[in-house]
Write an enzyme that holds these catalytic residues in place. Structure first.
Site, short mmCIF file in Angstrom:
data_model
loop_
_atom_site.label_atom_id
_atom_site.label_comp_id
_atom_site.label_asym_id
_atom_site.label_seq_id
_atom_site.Cartn_x
_atom_site.Cartn_y
_atom_site.Cartn_z
N PRO A 80 -1.61 -6.86 -0.37
CA PRO A 80 -0.52 -5.89 -0.22
C PRO A 80 -0.19 -5.30 -1.58
CG PRO A 80 0.32 -8.14 -0.09
CD PRO A 80 -1.16 -8.25 -0.17
N MET A 81 -0.18 -3.96 -1.69
CA MET A 81 0.06 -3.30 -2.97
C MET A 81 1.05 -2.16 -2.77
SD MET A 81 -3.78 -3.31 -4.67
CE MET A 81 -4.67 -3.00 -3.13
N MET A 82 2.19 -2.26 -3.44
CA MET A 82 3.23 -1.25 -3.30
C MET A 82 2.72 0.13 -3.66
SD MET A 82 5.92 -2.63 -2.06
CE MET A 82 7.14 -1.36 -2.39
N GLN A 98 3.50 -7.65 5.45
CA GLN A 98 4.14 -8.46 4.43
C GLN A 98 5.61 -8.09 4.33
OE1 GLN A 98 3.87 -8.17 0.01
NE2 GLN A 98 3.01 -10.24 0.12
N CYS A 144 6.20 -11.16 -5.96
CA CYS A 144 6.53 -9.94 -6.70
C CYS A 144 7.55 -10.24 -7.79
CB CYS A 144 7.07 -8.89 -5.75
SG CYS A 144 7.47 -7.32 -6.57
N LYS A 168 2.57 -15.77 0.37
CA LYS A 168 1.82 -15.37 -0.83
C LYS A 168 2.71 -15.63 -2.05
CE LYS A 168 -0.95 -11.60 -2.85
NZ LYS A 168 -0.33 -11.51 -4.19
N HIS A 227 -1.72 -16.36 -6.01
CA HIS A 227 -2.05 -15.52 -7.16
C HIS A 227 -2.03 -16.47 -8.36
CE1 HIS A 227 -1.29 -11.54 -9.53
NE2 HIS A 227 -2.13 -12.35 -10.16
N ASN A 243 -6.18 -15.38 -5.10
CA ASN A 243 -5.91 -14.00 -5.47
C ASN A 243 -5.74 -13.93 -6.99
OD1 ASN A 243 -3.01 -11.98 -5.59
ND2 ASN A 243 -5.04 -11.18 -5.21
N GLY A 298 -7.46 -11.15 -10.24
CA GLY A 298 -8.53 -10.91 -11.18
C GLY A 298 -9.94 -10.89 -10.62
#
Length: 334
Positions: free
Chosen positions: A22-24, A75, A105, A144, A176, A216, A218
């Site tokens: 998920p990427m804003m 998400q 986040c 996550k 992450h 998650n 890199g």
């Protein structure tokens, strides 16, 4: 949006062997439609959506997706168990395959609302949130998170967090493999400055073998994915999947063992044309969609012209579909 009633008897949980993070501002429904053309198997995540946005905002806007996007996970950002449960119910009613709680986040904006990585300092609250969501729905509820936050970054504290949330019934954690520094770093810096520590995530899998642990952070190539899948149950790609999306064209074959032919870059964009036409007919602008496909031309001559057509010239033309056709032609047989 059609309703999709589910039950514990007929659930088929999505595979998390490979997923796109998920990427804003990036993984909106247009982006997900595009990525789905490249891989039928990758699990796709929405941008983080706050409980307040869903409960008090334009619900259909935040929950809308195309049926082809399955498997798809919503998400959520929030920390009120009742609100998260209500949103999880809406996710299930709208046919989402999974609902995921954001505990990673690091931005100041979400911290002020007790959303994201700051929740790692409150394991029992996260557990209460997860339990409320699981009690409300039959679809999987996942988390996550980071491997820690500044001031709470020991391995023992990470185990306390995972163990507490596990006791609430969560069995799938996407890790992450960086800590989050909650003061002084931007979200972008928090994806780059704290060092990656895959060994910490690997130790977590070793100490919690019964849990599904997805790595998650890199990861840039499918070769790296295959290597990490020797240790972890799944891998999640973020920025690399967005900036170099064509790598997804090999995911089904290399990571899921399917024998389907690889779609070309030109065919991928050509198959976006009807979708773009529908969006234009609804009053939308082509750049809402084409901003997500710019990485399709990465790595070969003509990429600069391709990007110019779909990110600059698109704002100056009365015939955007002609520019799209030029962009498809630039891709040739690649």
């Amino acid at each position: 949006m059609p309703q999709h009633p589910t039950s514990k008897q007929n659930l088929s949980p999505p595979s998390r062997r490979f997923s796109v993070a998920p990427m804003m501002d990036w993984t909106d429904r247009h982006c997900r439609y595009f990525l789905r053309l490249l891989s039928s198997q990758a699990l796709l995540y929405t941008e983080m959506v706050t409980t307040g946005a869903i409960l008090h905002g334009d619900r259909q806007r935040f929950l809308r997706y195309d049926e082809c996007e399955h498997p798809i996970a919503l998400q959520l950002g929030g920390s009120n168990p009742a609100d998260l449960a209500a949103c999880a119910q809406l996710a299930e009613a709208h046919g989402y395959d999974e609902v995921n709680l954001n505990v990673g986040c690091p931005s100041d904006r979400v911290q002020n609302n007790m959303i994201g990585a700051c929740l790692m300092g409150h394991p029992q609250l996260v557990a209460d949130c997860v339990k409320a969501m699981q009690d409300a729905v039959s679809i999987p509820v996942t988390v996550k998170h980071r491997i820690g936050i500044n001031g709470r970054d020991s391995y023992a504290e990470l185990c306390e967090f995972v163990g507490t949330v596990r006791e609430a019934g969560c069995t799938s954690f996407t890790v992450h493999a960086r800590i989050a520094i909650l003061e002084g770093l931007s979200p972008k810096e928090n994806r780059e400055v704290p060092p990656l520590r895959y060994e910490v995530a690997a130790q977590l899998k070793q100490d919690f073998p019964e849990l599904e642990i997805v790595l998650n952070g890199g990861i840039k190539t499918l070769e790296e994915c295959q290597q990490h899948l020797q240790t972890f149950d799944g891998v999640m790609l973020g920025r690399e999947a967005y900036h170099n999306p064509y790598l997804l064209a090999q995911v089904d074959q290399q990571l899921f063992g399917q024998e389907a032919p690889t779609i070309s870059r030109a065919e991928t964009l050509a198959r976006m044309r009807p979708y773009i036409e529908r969006h234009l007919a609804e009053g939308g602008a082509m750049h809402h969609i084409t901003r997500h496909v710019l990485g399709l031309a990465q790595g070969f001559p003509g990429a600069r012209r391709f990007r110019q057509l779909l990110s600059v010239d698109v704002h100056k033309t009365q015939e955007p579909l002609k520019l799209l056709d030029q962009a498809i032609e630039l891709l040739g047989d690649r």
